[in-house]
Design an enzyme around this catalytic site. Structure first.
Site, PDB file in Angstrom:
ATOM      1  N   SER A 106      22.954  59.388  10.041  1.00 37.21           N
ATOM      2  CA  SER A 106      22.011  60.707   9.820  1.00 37.21           C
ATOM      3  C   SER A 106      22.059  61.465  11.253  1.00 37.21           C
ATOM      4  O   SER A 106      22.298  60.781  12.317  1.00 37.21           O
ATOM      5  CB  SER A 106      20.538  60.229   9.824  1.00 37.21           C
ATOM      6  OG  SER A 106      19.600  61.332  10.149  1.00 37.21           O
ATOM      7  N   TYR A 130      22.145  68.171   9.321  1.00 36.36           N
ATOM      8  CA  TYR A 130      21.197  69.340   8.925  1.00 36.36           C
ATOM      9  C   TYR A 130      21.726  70.574   9.929  1.00 36.36           C
ATOM     10  O   TYR A 130      22.129  70.330  11.092  1.00 36.36           O
ATOM     11  CB  TYR A 130      19.868  68.737   9.598  1.00 36.36           C
ATOM     12  CG  TYR A 130      19.110  67.778   8.825  1.00 36.36           C
ATOM     13  CD1 TYR A 130      18.738  68.058   7.156  1.00 36.36           C
ATOM     14  CD2 TYR A 130      19.060  66.587   9.308  1.00 36.36           C
ATOM     15  CE1 TYR A 130      18.066  66.995   6.839  1.00 36.36           C
ATOM     16  CE2 TYR A 130      18.327  65.471   8.673  1.00 36.36           C
ATOM     17  CZ  TYR A 130      17.763  65.766   7.344  1.00 36.36           C
ATOM     18  OH  TYR A 130      17.157  64.872   6.732  1.00 36.36           O
ATOM     19  N   THR A 156      23.028  68.046   4.093  1.00 33.39           N
ATOM     20  CA  THR A 156      21.677  68.017   3.192  1.00 33.39           C
ATOM     21  C   THR A 156      21.314  69.350   3.056  1.00 33.39           C
ATOM     22  O   THR A 156      21.089  70.076   3.759  1.00 33.39           O
ATOM     23  CB  THR A 156      20.663  67.184   4.066  1.00 33.39           C
ATOM     24  OG1 THR A 156      21.343  65.758   4.199  1.00 33.39           O
ATOM     25  CG2 THR A 156      19.561  67.251   3.330  1.00 33.39           C
ATOM     26  N   LYS A 219      24.614  66.868  -0.410  1.00 33.25           N
ATOM     27  CA  LYS A 219      23.506  65.979  -0.796  1.00 33.25           C
ATOM     28  C   LYS A 219      22.134  66.776  -1.162  1.00 33.25           C
ATOM     29  O   LYS A 219      21.833  67.551  -0.411  1.00 33.25           O
ATOM     30  CB  LYS A 219      23.221  64.929   0.556  1.00 33.25           C
ATOM     31  CG  LYS A 219      22.224  63.975   0.126  1.00 33.25           C
ATOM     32  CD  LYS A 219      21.826  62.975   1.531  1.00 33.25           C
ATOM     33  CE  LYS A 219      20.685  62.047   1.136  1.00 33.25           C
ATOM     34  NZ  LYS A 219      19.596  62.723   1.333  1.00 33.25           N
ATOM     35  N   HIS A 243      15.907  63.561  -1.687  1.00 26.99           N
ATOM     36  CA  HIS A 243      15.385  63.335  -0.473  1.00 26.99           C
ATOM     37  C   HIS A 243      14.344  61.704  -0.707  1.00 26.99           C
ATOM     38  O   HIS A 243      13.462  61.730   0.049  1.00 26.99           O
ATOM     39  CB  HIS A 243      14.610  64.183   0.278  1.00 26.99           C
ATOM     40  CG  HIS A 243      15.022  64.403   1.632  1.00 26.99           C
ATOM     41  ND1 HIS A 243      16.064  65.206   2.164  1.00 26.99           N
ATOM     42  CD2 HIS A 243      14.417  63.585   2.761  1.00 26.99           C
ATOM     43  CE1 HIS A 243      16.240  64.919   3.523  1.00 26.99           C
ATOM     44  NE2 HIS A 243      15.251  64.071   3.973  1.00 26.99           N
ATOM     45  N   GLY A 276      15.705  55.201  -5.391  1.00 18.85           N
ATOM     46  CA  GLY A 276      15.055  54.261  -6.531  1.00 18.85           C
ATOM     47  C   GLY A 276      15.944  52.945  -6.971  1.00 18.85           C
ATOM     48  O   GLY A 276      15.530  52.146  -7.780  1.00 18.85           O
TER      49      GLY A 276
END
Length: 347
Positions: A106, A130, A156, A219, A243, A276
């Protein structure tokens, strides 16, 4: 403590992490409807197993953008790993290399790109970006990542502003004083994420392409319209993602959105999914519905909270074993995304 499934790691992390840290990792936006639906949606998909198929030899390897990984589970980009374990993202990188899979580091890492790269030389790593108003800082990060041997750039797209995560607001969440967002240290204050650039558009894909030769993966795609735009703008991969339910609440669960995106793309670029995934059978369902690979976010953090690098390897190993078993019991002996949907039915 015997760690049998991913929920065991979740229970451990909830018990032993400081509440403010647990709340940060667990947070969803608003009512957390989408966060919870990411998990519940997998439970509505049912197997349609085939019998008397030779599954004595299993091959669970796959390739993402030409690089082979040991099984189709990678580590999604999440921030602030030192909140879970002192070595932070260095431990994450080592675990990914040990398990021969992909780690997406990240922008908001608490270790530098250089530290991450040195911790696991030769590992498969992508860098998540980002775009900030300070374009020079973002440009510098892209070039650093490429120079350090990162093999993909993950943009992202779903965070022009930060979603409202109520527990973080109540807790006044900030990084502890001894931790820094290392890759942006000195550029500006990042913890408030107030300097993200909300003017980013599809045309910025061309700007990124001018900076790097790395493949670009976008993403945060959830619709066929945006999937088609991603292909049109020349990306090499799409991560179907909401996210972790931390941005727009009451959007679709990612496994539900995956079907729409995969059908729109029609194999022109690789499609992945996060959000998930809690069992090896979830991985199999995602592949059957069109994903090339899945990425795990919160479960990776739970593994770090348990035993750092070793704990994260345990999480990945459990998923790997469960995935292999689910494939065998469904009557499938090799990995192929989207090519064996007849093994399943959706309730």
């Amino acid at each position: 403590m015997s760690m049998v499934c991913l929920s065991d790691f979740e229970d451990y992390a909830k018990k032993y992490l400081p509440k403010i840290v647990w709340d940060y990792f667990a947070a969803g936006a608003d009512d957390c409807t989408t966060r919870d639906e990411n998990i519940l949606a997998y439970k509505r998909i049912r197997f349609r197993p085939r019998m008397l198929r030779d599954v004595s030899v299993m091959d669970i390897r796959t390739k993402i953008l030409g690089s082979e990984i040991s099984f189709p589970v990678g580590i999604a980009p999440t921030g602030f790993h030192q909140l879970a374990w002192p070595d932070g993202e260095k431990s994450t990188a080592r675990a990914a290399r040990a398990m021969d899979t992909c780690y997406i580091a990240s922008t908001y890492s608490t270790c530098t790109l250089e530290e991450i790269s040195a911790a696991a030389p030769g590992g498969l790593r992508w860098f998540q970006l980002y775009i900030h108003r300070n374009r020079a800082a973002s440009q510098h990060l892209v070039r650093r990542a490429e120079a350090l041997g990162f093999q993909g750039l993950v943009l992202t797209a779903d965070l022009p502003y930060t979603g409202k995560r109520r527990d973080d607001v109540r807790n006044g969440f900030r990084l502890p004083p001894h931790m820094k967002v290392k890759n942006l240290e000195g550029a500006f204050e990042v913890c408030k994420m107030s300097l993200l650039d909300p003017s980013v558009t599809w045309n910025d894909i061309y700007w990124l392409r001018s900076l790097t030769r790395l493949p670009i993966i976008i993403k945060g795609i959830l619709t066929r319209e945006d999937a088609e735009l991603a292909v049109k703008h020349g990306v090499q991969g799409i991560i179907v993602s909401n996210h972790g339910g931390r941005q727009l609440d009451e959007g679709p669960a990612t496994i539900d959105a995956l079907v729409e995106v995969a059908e729109a793309v029609r194999g022109r670029v690789e499609v992945y999914v996060d959000g998930g995934i809690r069992k090896g059978s979830d991985v199999l369902k995602a592949l059957a519905l069109g994903a090339k690979c899945v990425f795990i976010g919160r479960p990776a953090l739970w593994g770090l909270a348990y035993k750092g690098e070793e704990g994260l390897q345990d999480v990945l190993r459990i998923l790997q074993d469960e995935f292999r078993l689910s494939m065998a019991l469904a009557g499938k002996y090799f990995v192929s995304n989207g090519c064996y949907r007849y093994f399943f039915m959706q309730a």
